[in-house]
Design a protein around this motif. Structure first.
Motif, PDB file in Angstrom:
ATOM      1  N   LEU A 126     131.298  63.947  47.861  1.00 37.42           N
ATOM      2  CA  LEU A 126     131.688  62.850  48.745  1.00 37.42           C
ATOM      3  C   LEU A 126     133.175  62.559  48.647  1.00 37.42           C
ATOM      4  CD1 LEU A 126     130.716  60.798  50.788  1.00 37.42           C
ATOM      5  CD2 LEU A 126     130.252  59.199  48.895  1.00 37.42           C
ATOM      6  N   THR A 127     133.709  62.564  47.433  1.00 39.48           N
ATOM      7  CA  THR A 127     135.143  62.317  47.239  1.00 39.48           C
ATOM      8  C   THR A 127     135.977  63.378  47.948  1.00 39.48           C
ATOM      9  OG1 THR A 127     134.695  61.336  45.072  1.00 39.48           O
ATOM     10  CG2 THR A 127     136.966  61.960  45.541  1.00 39.48           C
ATOM     11  N   GLY A 128     135.597  64.640  47.764  1.00 42.07           N
ATOM     12  CA  GLY A 128     136.322  65.726  48.413  1.00 42.07           C
ATOM     13  C   GLY A 128     136.244  65.643  49.924  1.00 42.07           C
ATOM     14  N   ALA A 129     135.063  65.314  50.464  1.00 39.14           N
ATOM     15  CA  ALA A 129     134.880  65.239  51.915  1.00 39.14           C
ATOM     16  C   ALA A 129     135.713  64.108  52.511  1.00 39.14           C
ATOM     17  CB  ALA A 129     133.406  65.049  52.253  1.00 39.14           C
ATOM     18  N   ILE A 130     135.683  62.950  51.868  1.00 38.02           N
ATOM     19  CA  ILE A 130     136.453  61.805  52.382  1.00 38.02           C
ATOM     20  C   ILE A 130     137.950  62.087  52.327  1.00 38.02           C
ATOM     21  CG2 ILE A 130     137.077  59.392  51.936  1.00 38.02           C
ATOM     22  CD1 ILE A 130     134.190  58.936  51.036  1.00 38.02           C
TER      23      ILE A 130
END
Length: 452
Positions: A126-130
């Motif tokens: 999620l961190t990478g995607a955001i």
């Protein structure tokens, strides 16, 4: 009069200049995650490179010949429309457009992978995607300022990419360990043939855009001879750099480390010169990956922009701002790219990258195959079907088709499923396009009423 002709000739590209253009158009940030993806297949992937180079060579020569016979704005999409009619032209445009923006998603994932070298928290899905989505929209804003701004940014970032690719491909052989390279020959658990087909699909990612490597014949000296030769030379230069850099990394970085590496070039530099070199390599790779996105965002908006003018895409795709940039189109594709980033988010960035590039490869192969078969049809229409070159290019078309089919099969069940779904969706979509054309009086049916 002769002096004017000489001046025009002086401004045209010779074989050296065109070779550089061909090579630089293909070499870019697309290669930065390939060593990790190919390592998951094993050392047998070297044969996948051989198959890919032969196949891409056939594609490039066929596209170059078609561009000389019928110079058209729109490239391979226009050739499909000429040979097969408006529906196939529409389908090719849709697939080509999807391939372009999905490919840009892959560039974002690759950039996040190298950025995670400094910030390990980015490995969280999620961190990478955001983070990728935030960076994407920053570049959408930058792209809205126009091609000149994007060109300046990309000129610098391309140099950063070349430094890494050439540096590892040349210097890395002093650290090459054959034991590392042959440690795992075939990691797929399938036959060698299956592994080679799979690796050829992945390797094709590095050559997507080969159709853009050949410029208009009006910009080239003696285009009949110069374009095919420059295409071959440019492909050979690119192929050597790709194969050398991927092979040497597989020989430097242990297999169990490489298959988990989100930044294979940085990992190789770390093994070669230490942590500082790894940091520098990762920083340059981040610049190369993210810096190329701005230009590609503008490029990916050109196909729907042309489609909007011809009535096969909604009008908003053709609306431009004061910088002649179709901002609404950029925003629309930006939303789609954000969705794909969220849907494919994975704790394994290399796996996420592979899924996305196989989606892009599948979407590009359909218009590629249409454009391949278009050449003999166009040559027949121009009464060139009894010439020696017709037989030569016919053989190249067959080689290109066989390679394209192999790549389709190697793209995996998931990519094939979504690719076929995409193709089926173009059928009802074209009905809407046809209805719109009929309202404007543009729709024409190529049949005759036999009852009269």
């Amino acid at each position: 009069m002769s002096s004017q002709i000489s001046a025009k000739q002086a401004n045209k590209m010779g074989i050296l200049a065109l070779t550089i253009v061909c090579a630089s158009n293909m070499m870019g940030s697309g290669v930065f995650m390939l060593p990790t993806n190919l390592a998951t297949i094993g050392s047998v992937s070297i044969f996948g490179w051989v198959v890919t180079i032969i196949g891409v060579m056939a594609l490039a020569l066929v596209f170059a010949k078609t561009s000389l016979l019928t110079p058209r704005t729109g490239g391979i999409v226009a050739y499909a429309n000429d040979a097969f009619g408006p529906f196939i032209g529409f389908q090719s445009t849709i697939c080509y457009w999807i391939s372009a923006w999905v490919g840009n998603v892959a560039l974002l994932v690759a950039g996040i992978g190298y950025l995670s070298y400094f910030f390990p928290a980015l490995k969280h899905p999620l961190t990478g995607a955001i983070t990728a989505i935030v960076i994407l929209w920053a570049f959408v804003v930058l792209a809205s300022f126009g091609a000149r701004t994007a060109g300046r940014v990309q000129s610098f970032t391309a140099i950063c990419g070349f430094i890494i690719i050439f540096g590892v491909a040349i210097l890395g052989w002093w650290w090459f360990d054959p034991h590392n390279y042959f440690q795992v020959w075939n990691a797929t658990g399938e036959s060698n043939t299956h592994a080679i087909i799979s690796s050829s699909s992945i390797a094709l990612w590095g050559f997507l855009g080969i159709e853009s490597a050949c410029v208009s014949s009006g910009q080239v000296e003696n285009p009949e001879k110069t374009v095919p030769k420059a295409t071959i030379y440019g492909l050979l230069i690119t192929s050597v750099c790709y194969v050398a850099s991927c092979a040497v990394i597989m020989g430097i970085v242990p297999h169990d480390v490489l298959i988990k590496s989100p930044a294979p070039f940085a990992s190789a530099a770390n093994y070669m010169f230490g942590p500082t070199a790894g940091n520098v390599a990762s920083a340059l790779s981040v610049i190369a990956c993210f810096g190329s996105i701005c230009g590609w965002l503008i490029l990916q908006s050109e196909a729907p922009r042309a489609g909007a003018k011809s009535g096969i895409f909604p009008k908003f795709f053709g609306d431009v701002n004061k910088n002649d940039v179709p901002v609404k189109s950029l925003v629309f594709t930006g939303v789609l790219m954000s969705i794909v980033l969220l849907m494919t988010a994975s704790p394994n960035l290399a796996k996420q990258f592979q899924v996305i590039i196989l989606m892009s490869v599948f979407a590009s192969l359909l218009p590629y195959m249409y454009a391949l078969v278009a050449l003999p049809i166009i040559m027949s229409a121009k009464k060139l079907n009894k010439t020696h070159s017709y037989m030569t290019y016919g053989a190249l078309v067959i080689i290109g088709m066989i390679y394209s089919l192999f790549s389709l099969l190697g793209s995996g069940n998931s990519a094939i499923f979504w690719g076929i779904t995409m193709m089926v969706c173009t059928v009802p979509l074209y009905a809407l396009v046809a209805a719109g054309k009929a309202k404007r009086g543009d729709l024409e049916l190529y049949i005759k009423d036999t009852d009269k």
